[in-house]
Design a protein around this motif. Structure first.
Motif, mmCIF file in Angstrom:
data_model
loop_
_atom_site.group_PDB
_atom_site.id
_atom_site.type_symbol
_atom_site.label_atom_id
_atom_site.label_comp_id
_atom_site.label_asym_id
_atom_site.label_seq_id
_atom_site.Cartn_x
_atom_site.Cartn_y
_atom_site.Cartn_z
ATOM 1 N N CYS A 1 -6.095 -4.960 -4.097
ATOM 2 C CA CYS A 1 -7.295 -5.664 -3.678
ATOM 3 C C CYS A 1 -7.715 -6.760 -4.650
ATOM 4 O O CYS A 1 -8.411 -7.695 -4.262
ATOM 5 C CB CYS A 1 -8.458 -4.671 -3.516
ATOM 6 N N THR B 1 -3.690 1.112 -4.762
ATOM 7 C CA THR B 1 -4.498 0.374 -3.792
ATOM 8 C C THR B 1 -5.479 -0.585 -4.462
ATOM 9 O O THR B 1 -5.653 -1.715 -4.003
ATOM 10 C CB THR B 1 -5.275 1.341 -2.891
ATOM 11 N N PHE C 1 -1.321 -4.376 5.595
ATOM 12 C CA PHE C 1 -2.366 -3.423 5.215
ATOM 13 C C PHE C 1 -3.751 -4.015 5.479
ATOM 14 O O PHE C 1 -4.605 -3.376 6.094
ATOM 15 C CB PHE C 1 -2.207 -3.043 3.738
ATOM 16 N N VAL D 1 -10.912 3.932 2.804
ATOM 17 C CA VAL D 1 -10.348 3.367 1.580
ATOM 18 C C VAL D 1 -11.416 3.238 0.503
ATOM 19 O O VAL D 1 -11.201 3.594 -0.654
ATOM 20 C CB VAL D 1 -9.710 1.989 1.873
ATOM 21 N N LYS E 1 1.456 -5.571 1.927
ATOM 22 C CA LYS E 1 0.080 -5.968 1.626
ATOM 23 C C LYS E 1 -0.640 -6.640 2.812
ATOM 24 O O LYS E 1 -1.712 -6.204 3.225
ATOM 25 C CB LYS E 1 0.111 -6.920 0.435
ATOM 26 N N GLN F 1 1.445 5.549 -0.005
ATOM 27 C CA GLN F 1 0.847 6.851 0.284
ATOM 28 C C GLN F 1 1.924 7.928 0.184
ATOM 29 O O GLN F 1 3.037 7.750 0.679
ATOM 30 C CB GLN F 1 0.248 6.802 1.683
ATOM 31 N N TYR G 1 0.883 -1.170 0.000
ATOM 32 C CA TYR G 1 0.000 0.000 0.000
ATOM 33 C C TYR G 1 0.918 1.215 0.000
ATOM 34 O O TYR G 1 1.871 1.272 0.789
ATOM 35 C CB TYR G 1 -0.878 0.000 1.253
ATOM 36 N N SER H 1 -3.096 8.213 -1.750
ATOM 37 C CA SER H 1 -2.610 6.836 -1.832
ATOM 38 C C SER H 1 -2.664 6.405 -3.291
ATOM 39 O O SER H 1 -3.366 7.000 -4.097
ATOM 40 C CB SER H 1 -3.479 5.914 -0.988
#
Length: 198
Positions: A71, A67, A96, A110, A93, A36, A34, A64
């Motif tokens: 997922c 992302t 996160f 998110v 990951k 940022q 992740y 960010s």
DNA sequence: TCATTAAAGTTAT
DNA sequence: ATAACTTTAATGA
């Protein structure tokens, strides 16, 4: 739209320094983190067969990135490249997702942030397709200006080079420059020491 | 209408 | 110094 830095730190996030034009990740790479932005700016882009750049997005403070790919376990469809010197905080990951489990309110954050991104992308895509050069440029500038409080004319300094503006609209630099000049004559933009005011 | 090429000036590293 | 960016102009799809 970001997760608190100290929260990320406590979950094991690390800080990374990048210089301008350094790759943070590249197209077809497998997502592991992740990311940022803490300071500086990052662009998400592609290069076509001729090497022409198309900028998908420009990220700044507290944004960010990468992302969504985290997922859905797919490879990155874009490169992430530092535009300026920047500091990026990144979190493994697994950590996160554990963090999200631990603080469900982060899920909302998110989720909202991803939705917003998607929305803007759709709007931008619609605005820059099937329109004249002048309209494309104006719409892109307007979208960036919308993020800011002051909406009065010429109060917004376009934080992009003409090159970047071209890569963002899919126009060539020369057309971008000529069009911006024309827009200046038409009092749509103002130009002060090479900066574009909208 | 816009891309491409070339050439030259300007700014950033 | 050298690379990156900006600008103008000519030409062609």
């Amino acid at each position: 739209m970001s997760i608190k830095e100290n929260l990320l730190q406590s979950a094991g996030a690390t800080l990374e320094n990048y210089n301008a034009s350094e790759y943070i990740f590249s197209e077809r790479g497998i997502p592991h983190f992740y990311y940022q932005v803490l300071t500086g700016e990052v662009k998400l882009n592609n290069y076509d067969e001729d090497g022409k750049e198309f900028i998908q997005n420009i990220l700044g403070n507290d944004d960010s990135f990468g992302t969504s790919m985290l997922c859905i376990h797919k490879t990155y469809p874009v490169n992430a490249i530092a535009i300026s010197k920047c500091v990026i905080i990144k979190l493994q990951k697994d950590s996160f997702f554990r963090l999200l489990e631990e603080f469900p309110s982060l899920y909302n954050e998110v989720f909202k942030s991803l939705s917003e991104r998607l929305y803007k992308k759709v709007v931008l895509m619609r605005k820059i397709s099937c329109r004249s050069a002048a309209e494309r440029l104006k719409e892109v500038m307007q979208l960036m200006k919308d993020e800011h409080i002051d909406q009065s004319p010429f109060s917004f300094v376009i934080p992009l080079t003409r090159q970047q503006l071209a890569s963002l609209t899919g126009l060539c630099v020369e057309t971008t420059i000529r069009t911006i000049k024309k827009m200046e004559r038409e009092k749509i933009v103002r130009i002060e020491n090479r900066k574009i005011l909208y």
